[in-house]
Motif scaffolding. Sequence first.
Motif: not given
Length: 145
Positions: A115-142
Amino acid sequence: MGNRKIIAWLLLAVGLSLSMAFFWAVEFPQGLEAYLSREYYGQFGPLVISVELLIAGYYLLVGDEKTNFTLALFGFTALLDPIFDHLGLFDSLVPLYGTITLLVCGLLCLWLAFANPFKLKRLSYLTATISVVLGVLVEWFFNFP
């Protein structure tokens, strides 16, 4: 003090409390060989999620341009842990109180990131996808057997 800083301080307080609780739950084995086992490293999964919350809270406090990415990374990691556990992919080591707390914080952080209520740098589709992939990798690693 603005809403951004209040939310950031709350996230930092929750992240610090959970980090301490999860660190105290780590069992340090006897002997060098036990430190190289998968079971030993798997204990740090809950701690890593709470450290992600600490980092996201810090970035929100200072208003860094990486804030929304770190909020999304934490949010996805916090949500994927109980989802993967429920699907039977692995047994989560996060206790119930931690799961509930991390779910609430994760949903809040995902809302803040997208929602970016504090007007910080918006998420692009690429960075949102990277955050999902990294979240999956963290979960699978541990948690991967």
